[in-house]
Motif scaffolding. Structure first.
Motif, mmCIF file in Angstrom:
data_model
loop_
_atom_site.group_PDB
_atom_site.id
_atom_site.type_symbol
_atom_site.label_atom_id
_atom_site.label_comp_id
_atom_site.label_asym_id
_atom_site.label_seq_id
_atom_site.Cartn_x
_atom_site.Cartn_y
_atom_site.Cartn_z
ATOM 1 N N VAL A 1 0.838 -1.315 0.035
ATOM 2 C CA VAL A 1 0.022 0.054 0.015
ATOM 3 C C VAL A 1 0.747 1.171 -0.139
ATOM 4 O O VAL A 1 0.515 2.388 -0.644
ATOM 5 N N TRP A 2 1.987 1.008 0.848
ATOM 6 C CA TRP A 2 2.795 2.459 0.885
ATOM 7 C C TRP A 2 3.489 2.829 -0.350
ATOM 8 O O TRP A 2 3.879 3.831 -0.859
ATOM 9 N N ASN A 3 3.909 1.491 -1.146
ATOM 10 C CA ASN A 3 4.603 1.882 -2.219
ATOM 11 C C ASN A 3 3.656 1.890 -3.533
ATOM 12 O O ASN A 3 4.261 2.601 -4.590
ATOM 13 N N THR A 4 2.419 1.768 -3.466
ATOM 14 C CA THR A 4 1.371 2.099 -4.838
ATOM 15 C C THR A 4 0.185 2.596 -4.537
ATOM 16 O O THR A 4 -0.486 2.879 -5.509
ATOM 17 N N SER A 5 -0.165 3.245 -3.253
ATOM 18 C CA SER A 5 -1.349 3.743 -3.137
ATOM 19 C C SER A 5 -1.571 5.201 -3.487
ATOM 20 O O SER A 5 -2.797 5.502 -3.481
ATOM 21 N N PHE A 6 -0.543 5.910 -3.830
ATOM 22 C CA PHE A 6 -0.725 7.336 -4.272
ATOM 23 C C PHE A 6 -0.621 7.503 -5.600
ATOM 24 O O PHE A 6 0.515 7.405 -6.471
ATOM 25 N N LEU A 7 -1.746 6.974 -6.369
ATOM 26 C CA LEU A 7 -1.859 7.129 -7.813
ATOM 27 C C LEU A 7 -0.860 6.159 -8.304
ATOM 28 O O LEU A 7 -0.319 6.173 -9.469
ATOM 29 N N GLY A 8 -0.529 5.194 -7.734
ATOM 30 C CA GLY A 8 0.277 4.138 -8.160
ATOM 31 C C GLY A 8 1.659 4.422 -7.945
ATOM 32 O O GLY A 8 2.691 3.583 -8.257
ATOM 33 N N LEU A 9 1.784 5.296 -6.945
ATOM 34 C CA LEU A 9 3.330 5.617 -6.667
ATOM 35 C C LEU A 9 3.683 5.467 -5.366
ATOM 36 O O LEU A 9 2.756 5.449 -4.656
ATOM 37 N N ASN A 10 4.875 5.698 -5.144
ATOM 38 C CA ASN A 10 5.335 5.336 -3.669
ATOM 39 C C ASN A 10 4.818 6.607 -2.758
ATOM 40 O O ASN A 10 4.922 7.711 -3.471
ATOM 41 N N VAL A 11 4.257 6.600 -1.624
ATOM 42 C CA VAL A 11 3.530 7.458 -0.832
ATOM 43 C C VAL A 11 4.734 8.482 -0.335
ATOM 44 O O VAL A 11 4.574 9.938 -0.442
ATOM 45 N N GLY A 12 5.819 7.957 0.040
ATOM 46 C CA GLY A 12 6.793 8.709 0.421
ATOM 47 C C GLY A 12 7.582 9.808 -0.505
ATOM 48 O O GLY A 12 7.724 11.033 -0.255
ATOM 49 N N GLN A 13 7.746 8.959 -1.652
ATOM 50 C CA GLN A 13 8.417 9.987 -2.914
ATOM 51 C C GLN A 13 7.335 10.990 -3.242
ATOM 52 O O GLN A 13 7.458 11.980 -3.472
ATOM 53 N N ALA A 14 6.150 10.448 -3.235
ATOM 54 C CA ALA A 14 5.040 11.509 -3.808
ATOM 55 C C ALA A 14 4.972 12.704 -2.685
ATOM 56 O O ALA A 14 4.932 13.885 -3.396
ATOM 57 N N LEU A 15 4.931 12.474 -1.423
ATOM 58 C CA LEU A 15 4.876 13.423 -0.606
ATOM 59 C C LEU A 15 5.905 14.458 -0.749
ATOM 60 O O LEU A 15 5.866 15.747 -0.532
ATOM 61 N N ILE A 16 7.225 13.794 -0.898
ATOM 62 C CA ILE A 16 8.511 14.762 -1.159
ATOM 63 C C ILE A 16 8.330 15.551 -2.282
ATOM 64 O O ILE A 16 8.789 16.766 -2.416
ATOM 65 N N GLY A 17 7.932 14.918 -3.481
ATOM 66 C CA GLY A 17 7.603 15.736 -4.472
ATOM 67 C C GLY A 17 6.685 16.825 -4.495
ATOM 68 O O GLY A 17 6.803 17.851 -4.859
ATOM 69 N N LEU A 18 5.501 16.643 -3.876
ATOM 70 C CA LEU A 18 4.611 17.656 -3.468
ATOM 71 C C LEU A 18 5.141 18.701 -2.565
ATOM 72 O O LEU A 18 4.843 19.941 -2.995
ATOM 73 N N VAL A 19 6.020 18.334 -1.673
ATOM 74 C CA VAL A 19 6.719 19.405 -0.869
ATOM 75 C C VAL A 19 7.586 20.354 -1.885
ATOM 76 O O VAL A 19 7.706 21.510 -1.693
ATOM 77 N N VAL A 20 8.239 19.542 -2.831
ATOM 78 C CA VAL A 20 9.289 20.229 -3.655
ATOM 79 C C VAL A 20 8.372 21.356 -4.348
ATOM 80 O O VAL A 20 8.852 22.310 -4.956
ATOM 81 N N VAL A 21 7.419 20.742 -5.032
ATOM 82 C CA VAL A 21 6.568 21.598 -6.020
ATOM 83 C C VAL A 21 5.953 23.016 -5.148
ATOM 84 O O VAL A 21 5.994 24.066 -5.843
ATOM 85 N N ALA A 22 5.375 22.452 -3.843
ATOM 86 C CA ALA A 22 5.048 23.519 -3.128
ATOM 87 C C ALA A 22 6.092 24.882 -2.779
ATOM 88 O O ALA A 22 5.630 25.783 -2.740
ATOM 89 N N LEU A 23 7.126 24.244 -2.348
ATOM 90 C CA LEU A 23 8.421 25.321 -2.345
ATOM 91 C C LEU A 23 8.624 26.047 -3.514
ATOM 92 O O LEU A 23 8.796 27.366 -3.397
ATOM 93 N N ALA A 24 8.558 25.370 -4.651
ATOM 94 C CA ALA A 24 9.050 26.021 -5.735
ATOM 95 C C ALA A 24 7.730 27.118 -6.252
ATOM 96 O O ALA A 24 8.283 28.186 -6.427
ATOM 97 N N PHE A 25 6.489 26.922 -5.791
ATOM 98 C CA PHE A 25 5.555 28.003 -6.059
ATOM 99 C C PHE A 25 5.653 28.852 -4.869
ATOM 100 O O PHE A 25 5.571 30.247 -5.073
ATOM 101 N N ALA A 26 6.183 28.716 -3.700
ATOM 102 C CA ALA A 26 6.262 29.644 -2.762
ATOM 103 C C ALA A 26 7.414 30.602 -2.907
ATOM 104 O O ALA A 26 7.160 31.817 -2.644
ATOM 105 N N VAL A 27 8.595 30.205 -3.725
ATOM 106 C CA VAL A 27 9.628 30.797 -3.711
ATOM 107 C C VAL A 27 9.639 31.509 -5.128
ATOM 108 O O VAL A 27 10.571 32.549 -5.578
#
Length: 211
Positions: free
Chosen positions: A14-40
């Motif tokens: 579930v952890w590896n595939t539950s985020f639209l078929g992606l790893n949850v941890g990697q997906a969360l890190i990616g979302l944080v990176v995108v959020a920081l990009a929009f913030a700066v």
């Protein structure tokens, strides 16, 4: 014991595939990176624009300053492009051949930035056409500049559609048939439009005059 191992295997799956078929941890890190990009992006765009303006102000012409200010919007998109690209690499949406939805998303943002910049640069560059303004008139030159901006928007949209595998040729053909139908039903309007262009070309009226 086997039951707990099976449960843990389900949790890992579930952890590896539950985020639209992606790893949850990697997906969360990616979302944080995108959020920081929009913030700066505002601060980074302001810093880049200020740096370019500092160099542009050293020249004798004001045209380069106007161009830099016109590019302030697309410049703010640069941090977002970088952030999305890093997120794509983290999540693993890139492919060895440089294809895939993640890379296509990055390419889409690059296309938007390029044609957005071309669209904005038309206005300051049009001031360089003073000889053309004397020949055709300021109204017609302004009309040509607006047409060029619309053309950049249309070409950019076509490039994005083509990138995502949506054929542009059938859409253009359909619009052509639609244009023929509209033209047949609105002949008087197009006659008036052509007459108006002839009036602008002959410079019978200038901005500020009452008609």
């Amino acid at each position: 014991m086997d039951t707990m191992n099976d449960l843990w295997a389900i949790v890992v799956d579930v952890w590896n595939t539950s985020f639209l078929g992606l790893n949850v941890g990697q997906a969360l890190i990616g979302l944080v990176v995108v959020a920081l990009a929009f913030a700066v992006r505002g601060l980074a765009g302001w810093a880049i624009t200020k740096f370019l303006l500092a160099h542009a102000q050293k020249t004798t012409t004001r045209m380069d300053e106007k161009v830099v200010r016109a590019l302030s919007g697309p410049i703010r998109l640069i941090p977002v492009i970088i952030g999305v690209y890093i997120a794509v690499l983290i999540v693993g949406l890139d492919q060895p051949e440089g294809e895939g939805p993640g890379i296509n998303l990055v390419r889409t943002l690059i296309i938007i930035a390029i044609f957005w910049a071309l669209h904005n640069v038309v206005t300051p560059v049009s001031y360089l056409l003073s000889p053309l303004q004397r020949a055709l008139g300021p109204v017609l030159v302004d009309w040509l500049a607006k047409t060029l901006r619309i053309l950049f928007v249309v070409v950019g949209a076509g490039a994005v559609l083509q990138l995502w595998g949506i054929p542009v040729a059938p859409i253009v053909a359909g619009l052509g048939l639609f244009g023929v139908a509209v033209g047949l039903g609105a002949q008087d309007m197009f006659k008036n439009l052509i007459s108006g262009l002839l009036v602008l070309t002959e410079k019978r009226f200038l901005p500020g005059e009452w008609i």
